[in-house]
Scaffold this active site. Structure first.
Site, mmCIF file in Angstrom:
data_model
loop_
_atom_site.group_PDB
_atom_site.id
_atom_site.type_symbol
_atom_site.label_atom_id
_atom_site.label_comp_id
_atom_site.label_asym_id
_atom_site.label_seq_id
_atom_site.Cartn_x
_atom_site.Cartn_y
_atom_site.Cartn_z
ATOM 1 N N LYS A 20 0.778 -1.135 -0.084
ATOM 2 C CA LYS A 20 0.008 -0.143 0.096
ATOM 3 C C LYS A 20 0.793 1.294 -0.194
ATOM 4 C CE LYS A 20 0.692 0.862 4.616
ATOM 5 N NZ LYS A 20 1.596 2.219 5.183
ATOM 6 N N ASP A 147 -2.574 -1.917 10.623
ATOM 7 C CA ASP A 147 -2.942 -1.983 9.167
ATOM 8 C C ASP A 147 -3.593 -3.249 8.246
ATOM 9 O OD1 ASP A 147 -1.709 0.604 9.124
ATOM 10 O OD2 ASP A 147 0.082 0.159 8.250
#
Ligand code: C5P
Length: 305
Positions: A20, A147
């Protein structure tokens, strides 16, 4: 072993675990548990680790083999921790052999370890036949790391809380990035520790999200923001040069830092992508990748045995 191979086909799954980028990251408060509350926009990209899963029998262990020798393969590894958390949550007692091919650079703010953990959750949910819904996996994910939940959804999402509250966002266009991973890493804990008192006015993700929804490369590039950048630059002054030199190529609509660094990325127009990659590679600032945004998160598929 022989018995299990006879009684059921030896199914192996391959899970794609994407990295990401944080297109926006504001630190909005300090929590009693020592973590910080965030308001961040995360974007999954097509740079992936691969996790292969071979399910085992009741009473067998969860084991991990990893292509990257510096990573622990016991419960300090987030993929193993995720597998154990899933067993704990469901009462499943089966084992699994996990094989992780690492391609996502580490200590670069790309979320590789968290994505591997999400991949283990999604893959083992399938391999063990648990049938948990994504919302149920999300709760297990949040207990493994801040996350991890994002990678169950992927695409573009606004994430709040420690990062574990995930709100998917509209992002119709595919965006083109050049990612530079300098050879120095940044410790996330040290970057947060340098923030000190959070007295600044809070930045808002809304304008950036509107630009993404419109598919505007220029508008999105102008609105990239990361509150942890100053802290990371103070810890690793050489990152300043990486940002500056990328920006000076004139090929990017915006240059940002992901997570707590040290990964730095530039967003460019599709026509400039190849040239921007080659130009960045020639600067010799670190490992350089041409990456596109993707619309999904961890992806589970079968593989030949
Ligand atoms: O999520 P991760 O374990 O990589 O975080 C490492 C450290 O970064 C945490 O121990 C904490 O000190 C800090 N952190 C934080 N707030 C967050 C995420 C991480 O303070 N939302």
């Amino acid at each position: 072993m022989v018995k299990s191979e006879r009684s059921r086909p030896h199914v192996m799954l391959a899970v794609r675990c994407p990295a990401k980028l944080n297109l926006f990251l504001e630190v909005v408060g300090k929590r009693a548990d020592g973590y910080h509350d965030l308001d961040t926009v995360m974007q999954a990209i097509g740079l992936c680790d691969e996790l292969r899963i071979t399910p085992g029998e009741e009473g067998e262990e969860v084991s991990l083999a990893c292509s990257e020798a510096s990573l622990p393969t016991d419960s300090r590894n987030l993929a193993v921790r995720a597998a154990l958390a899933l067993r704990e949550r469901t009462g499943c007692r089966r084992g699994a052999r996990l094989e992780l091919a690492k391609r996502i650079p580490m200590q670069a703010g790309l979320g590789g370890g968290s994505s591997d953990a999400a991949g283990a959750l999604a893959g083992l949910n399938r391999a063990w036949g648990l049938g948990l819904a994504t919302e149920e996996l999300r709760d297990v994910a949040a207990s493994v790391g801040s996350d991890v939940a994002f990678f169950l959804y992927g695409g573009t999402a606004r994430c709040t809380g420690r990062g574990e509250i995930v709100e998917p966002a509209a992002a119709p266009a595919v965006f083109h990035y050049v990612l530079v991973c300098p050879r120095v890493g940044v410790s996330t804990a040290e970057a947060f520790a340098r923030l000190g008192a959070l007295t600044y006015p809070r930045a808002s993700a809304s304008i950036l999200l509107a630009q993404i929804a419109e598919g505007s490369v220029e508008g999105t590039g102008r609105r990239l923001f990361n509150r942890l950048e100053d802290a990371a630059l103070a810890l690793r002054p050489e990152l300043h040069e990486v940002k500056e030199r990328l920006a000076r190529t004139g090929l990017f609509a915006g240059v940002g830092m992901t997570g707590s660094g040290s990964g730095v990325f530039g967003l460019c127009r599709p026509d400039d992508w190849e040239r921007a990659h080659d130009t960045a590679a020639r600067l010799g600032l670190g490992d350089v990748y041409a990456v596109r945004s993707v619309h999904d998160g961890v992806g589970v598929g079968p593989t030949a045995t």
